[in-house]
Write an enzyme that holds these catalytic residues in place. Structure first.
Site, PDB file in Angstrom:
ATOM      1  N   ALA A 245       0.793  -1.235   0.000  1.00  0.00           N
ATOM      2  CA  ALA A 245       0.000   0.000   0.000  1.00  0.00           C
ATOM      3  C   ALA A 245       0.826   1.286   0.000  1.00  0.00           C
ATOM      4  CB  ALA A 245      -1.002   0.025   1.153  1.00  0.00           C
ATOM      5  N   ALA A 246       2.157   1.185  -0.159  1.00  0.00           N
ATOM      6  CA  ALA A 246       2.942   2.424  -0.253  1.00  0.00           C
ATOM      7  C   ALA A 246       2.507   3.223  -1.501  1.00  0.00           C
ATOM      8  CB  ALA A 246       4.437   2.106  -0.304  1.00  0.00           C
ATOM      9  N   GLY A 247       2.242   2.486  -2.584  1.00  0.00           N
ATOM     10  CA  GLY A 247       1.755   3.152  -3.799  1.00  0.00           C
ATOM     11  C   GLY A 247       0.367   3.758  -3.581  1.00  0.00           C
ATOM     12  N   ASP A 248      -0.432   3.106  -2.754  1.00  0.00           N
ATOM     13  CA  ASP A 248      -1.767   3.648  -2.457  1.00  0.00           C
ATOM     14  C   ASP A 248      -1.650   4.936  -1.647  1.00  0.00           C
ATOM     15  OD1 ASP A 248      -2.866   1.458  -3.733  1.00  0.00           O
ATOM     16  OD2 ASP A 248      -3.003   0.292  -1.887  1.00  0.00           O
TER      17      ASP A 248
HETATM   18  O1  RIB Z   1      -1.997  -1.981  -2.899  1.00  0.00           O
HETATM   19  C1  RIB Z   1      -2.172  -2.896  -1.848  1.00  0.00           C
HETATM   20  C2  RIB Z   1      -3.522  -3.522  -1.937  1.00  0.00           C
HETATM   21  O2  RIB Z   1      -3.577  -4.306  -3.106  1.00  0.00           O
HETATM   22  C3  RIB Z   1      -3.850  -4.481  -0.816  1.00  0.00           C
HETATM   23  O3  RIB Z   1      -4.466  -3.839   0.285  1.00  0.00           O
HETATM   24  C4  RIB Z   1      -4.722  -5.519  -1.481  1.00  0.00           C
HETATM   25  O4  RIB Z   1      -6.027  -5.548  -1.022  1.00  0.00           O
HETATM   26  C5  RIB Z   1      -4.633  -5.230  -2.971  1.00  0.00           C
HETATM   27  O5  RIB Z   1      -5.750  -4.605  -3.442  1.00  0.00           O
END
Ligand code: RIB
Length: 315
Positions: A249-252
């Protein structure tokens, strides 16, 4: 003014391992965690924790995970009035392995995310008059992304697309629907069919995406920084020095922070700095949504690391 995130909502089952297995191999894990995830939901939490009024648009299943995922989003300040319960499929799921260096492998089962469609986009219409940016990823059907992208652009709302997971081909309509595309090096390699692994190849990739019609292309290189190209200029944001614990989730965090910055009226360059800082902070903690920084954390991190931000990106 608000951020709309149209995207996936998952439950993550995370196994900690010493190293990632190779094909056909069985290895021991040393920890198992269950956490709220999904690229859409993670990005919504990232934006909300940075102070943006954030609306999540998506679906969960009618199962025990659905209410947990919705409550989790709400507890982080994300508005969930446009998250609906899908009657056909269970909530989305991700199986994740994270090694000692923080690297990961992820497999998702879309479930209800795979049914996000026209009716969800129609529900989103009432949010548009208050929206400053629409943020999407590719864990929901491509035609839904296209529909929403076209609608947002027709309403002069900038669209950010995180092309993850990357499609095998870049659909012809893509660049007519988005303003900013933000692949990481793997997604850029898959989209463009040449290896992207360092600053030079990332510049090449970003320029190729701009030439194909992206207004702005940002190629995220994790520990090597990020490259941003527009029709007029190309700039580089170095990585902040951190000790990564978990890159999930760093990219998120990067995308959610960019959206929050744009909603707050910051420039593209400032949004890039916010994205890089939020991504770095997220990688220092375990988990997805739980690892998203608050505005105070981001601000003090940026103060401490002001020397890392190049002069041409400083406000
Ligand atoms: O980017 C990380 C996410 O990718 C995770 O939380 C997982 O659910 C997938 O969607």
């Amino acid at each position: 003014m608000s951020v709309i995130v149209l995207g996936s909502i998952n439950t993550d089952f995370v196994v900690k391992v010493n190293r990632l297995p190779i094909a056909g191999e069985t290895i021991d894990g040393y920890d198992l965690l269950t956490a709220a995830g999904g690229k859409g939901a993670n990005q919504a939490v990232a934006a909300a924790r940075l102070g943006a009024q954030t609306h999540m648009v998506g679906r969960v299943g009618r199962d025990r995970f659905g209410p947990e995922l919705c409550d989790g989003l709400q507890s982080q300040g994300v508005q969930i009035a446009h998250v609906s319960v899908d009657e056909r499929s269970p909530s989305g799921t991700a199986m994740i392995m994270v090694d000692r260096l923080g690297e990961n492998q992820i497999a998702i089962v879309a479930g209800a995310n795979g049914n996000v469609g026209q009716s969800d986009v129609e529900n989103m219409i009432e949010l548009l008059p208050y929206a400053k940016v629409l943020l999407m990823q590719l864990e929901i059907p491509l035609n839904t992304v296209e529909l929403a992208g076209r609608l947002a652009r027709a309403n002069d709302i900038p669209v950010i697309l995180d092309p993850a997971p990357a499609p095998t081909d870049i659909p012809a309509w893509l660049f007519a629907c988005i303003d900013i595309i933000t692949p990481n090096e793997i997604e850029a390699s898959q989209l463009l069919r040449f290896p992207v692994h360092d600053r030079e190849t990332a510049i090449e990739a970003a320029l190729a995406l701009v030439q194909m019609g992206a207004g702005t292309a940002i190629v995220k290189l994790g520990g090597q920084g990020a490259v941003c190209a527009t029709a007029d200029e190309t700039f580089f944001m170095p990585a902040f020095p951190i000790r990564p614990v978990d890159m999930v989730a760093a990219g998120d965090a990067f995308n959610g922070a960019m959206a929050a910055a744009i909603a707050a009226g910051l420039t593209l360059k400032q949004a890039l700095v916010w994205g890089a800082a939020a991504g770095a902070l997220c990688a220092t903690k375990s988990g997805a949504q739980a690892a998203m920084p608050t505005l105070d954390e981001l601000t003090s991190f940026l103060e401490q690391h002001r020397h890392i931000v190049p002069e041409n990106l400083s406000p």
